[in-house]
Design an enzyme around this catalytic site. Sequence first.
Site, PDB file in Angstrom:
ATOM      1  N   ASP A 165      -8.536  -4.115  -7.254  1.00 33.00           N
ATOM      2  CA  ASP A 165      -8.325  -3.257  -5.983  1.00 33.00           C
ATOM      3  C   ASP A 165      -9.179  -1.865  -6.221  1.00 33.00           C
ATOM      4  OD1 ASP A 165      -7.265  -1.528  -4.116  1.00 33.00           O
ATOM      5  OD2 ASP A 165      -5.268  -2.105  -4.368  1.00 33.00           O
TER       6      ASP A 165
ATOM      7  N   HIS B  67      -7.749  -4.809  -2.206  1.00 36.66           N
ATOM      8  CA  HIS B  67      -6.453  -4.305  -1.680  1.00 36.66           C
ATOM      9  C   HIS B  67      -5.714  -5.248  -0.899  1.00 36.66           C
ATOM     10  CE1 HIS B  67      -3.707  -0.966  -1.294  1.00 36.66           C
ATOM     11  NE2 HIS B  67      -3.893  -1.006  -0.047  1.00 36.66           N
TER      12      HIS B  67
ATOM     13  N   SER C  86       0.979  -1.166  -0.027  1.00 35.73           N
ATOM     14  CA  SER C  86      -0.016   0.195  -0.065  1.00 35.73           C
ATOM     15  C   SER C  86       1.045   1.185  -0.034  1.00 35.73           C
ATOM     16  CB  SER C  86      -0.870  -0.093   1.209  1.00 35.73           C
ATOM     17  OG  SER C  86      -1.819   0.750   1.135  1.00 35.73           O
TER      18      SER C  86
END
Length: 723
Positions: free
Chosen positions: A668, A700, A593
């Site tokens: 995502d 994600h 991330s």
Amino acid sequence: MTNNQHCIRAIMALCFLCAAPILTAMRGQNPSATQTQKKLFTLEDLNFGGTNFHNLRPKNLFLTWWGEQLMYQDAEEGGTIDAKGQKKTLFRTDEIGEKAHSAFYASYPYANEPLVLLKSTKGRILFNFQEKSIAWRQDALPNETEQHWNKASRALAFKRDNQLFVRNAEGNEVQLTTDGSHEIVYGEAVHRNEFGIDEGLFWSPDGQRLAFYRMDQSMVTDYPQVDIDPRVAEYQPDKYPMAGMTSHKVTVGIYDLTTEKTVYLQAGDPTDRYFTNIAWSPDCHTVYMFELNRDQNDCRLVSYDAATGERIAELYRETSPKYVEPLHPIVFLPWDNTKFILQSQRDGYNHLYLYNIKGEEQKQLTSGPWVVMELIGFNKKTKSVVIASNEKHPLQRNLYSVNVANGKRTPLDNGEGMHYATLSENGTKLYDKYATPILPRNIDVVNTANGKGTRLLTAEDPWKDFVIPHYESGTIKAADGVTDLYYRMVKPADFDPQKKYPTVVYVYGGPHAHNVDASWHWGSRSWETYMAQKGYIVFILDNRGSENRGRDFEQATFRQLGQIEMQDQMKGVAFLRTLPYVDMSRLGVHGWSFGGFMTISLMLNYPDVFKTGVAGGPVIDWQWYEVMYGERYMDTPEQNPEGYAKTSLINKAGQLKGKLQIIIGYNDPTVVPQHALSFLKACAEAGTQPDFFAYPGEGHNMRGHNSVHLHERITQYFEDYLK
């Protein structure tokens, strides 16, 4: 990188944090002949998606309160538990019948009534455990989502087929909306879960009025996600407002169960505004809401008449040259309906302030160079507020009772580790689940008047039969030469300082998250244990920009995400360079991330330092990230073209030298695939050769057993190209 809620999920999806005092090294098993008799870990043991993971978690108790009485829940029964751990069963699920108890969650909503609320996918049952009878039930119907139940009225708010409904205690159902759709969304979290928002339905205390979000996102661009499971892949778009682009419009409705009428708060034009932290007055006549401009530098607390929706008054305003981020609704004092507590970091750290309903500040309740991490509740008898803070140490989370009249703080724990508490109805007691770097989990029952506690559980080390690495923590100076940064280091169990080890820097680095704390193993992720077992050192540093260190620490990265963070991470690299056992020719980096963004940033900006990297779900260019988070930290691309250009990784694709693997969820919705795909395109044009892997159907984070597959893939990449 992600929004507030997703930031934490991104870390948690890749880790196993249990919880847990301060800067000392914690050694693993000493190399010996007996060590060879211990087990080695597999990812099935360590990863949350693994088949044996549940057996290697510290022992826990599932507890709740019935008034001031502590209660336990096991798989098939529930009852009282005293401070010595003695249990008395009050009900068994087989007493209920009809298998209505399957996969239930038990709570005790009424302090003076012998009723347990059993909630499951089948609905809700209030079971009288004295009479052994069902006092009330509410069955769930198909396709009901976003369910919110109120204990006072026993009414249920929920969604079905995009529309909002209320079912009262007698089972009568009212449909509140007719225009719900992909474009018009009711009763869900809005503003992409920023500003502390995690739900979209808010009952008044008496359960007679329901506040709800209405989000019009018809003007927001669709991001073209694709479902590959049908024979011919199908288009499944997500509404995704990118930085600088048109955002959605949110309004707040109030439904009255008595009149069966809905009014909307008269907050004015919702264009480019954020409405958050909705709260009710104790008398249920007034709704309070924080309102924020799109620049996120002007925040106002406003009150509204719940019956008419009319604006009453602006009670509080806070501005900033950078940004204001309201994360907590106001909370009224249980003993004084004319006063409430407001949280703000306007003095540099998140603290509590006492206001009256006229908007007049009464006093600042807490102050100092430390952060109030949570307002847990109140002790109504002593008229105190119970908080968690890191006053003792930046890596700790400790409990205090704060007297509202004089501000005196009373410690409620042992002064070590990471503590998470749940208060009884009146706040005279709490149960405290905590850990330290050497203790997996303890549970204490504490008297909140004097802080005296009784041990309820001491969990043994669930890893005692395994070969355990060395876990250490310490500090280095940030790139400013002044600020302390905290690190964790994980070394192989048979660590030999005369040898040289390949080393991986694990990085996150973004807002609203941290990696290092005084929990078990210093908060180490289980993958770090797996890597240490394979002969690696793993190093983790919380740079400036991460959480729980105050406003200026967090805002140091404003308009230039990744730049200050890289400077601090390179100070960590400089520290590693001083350690003779770190092989600097075999230095890797990994993150997910925001950490994926940091991984690629470090690989491209310092191509001669990092040999191998694995970047998961990475932001590549902030112009493709969403409005609320992206503009808070970067402003818009039009306002900050230099910042966007400097932080973008697209034009640096030609600087890649080492081996880099990029991994994403193919669907995502947080860091959309356009980031990774655009970077791959730029690398092809520049002649550089990253590797790429995608998980179809995943978002994600990788769910379930796919997480085991993911971490084996990450590990193997370092085995192939770093070791």
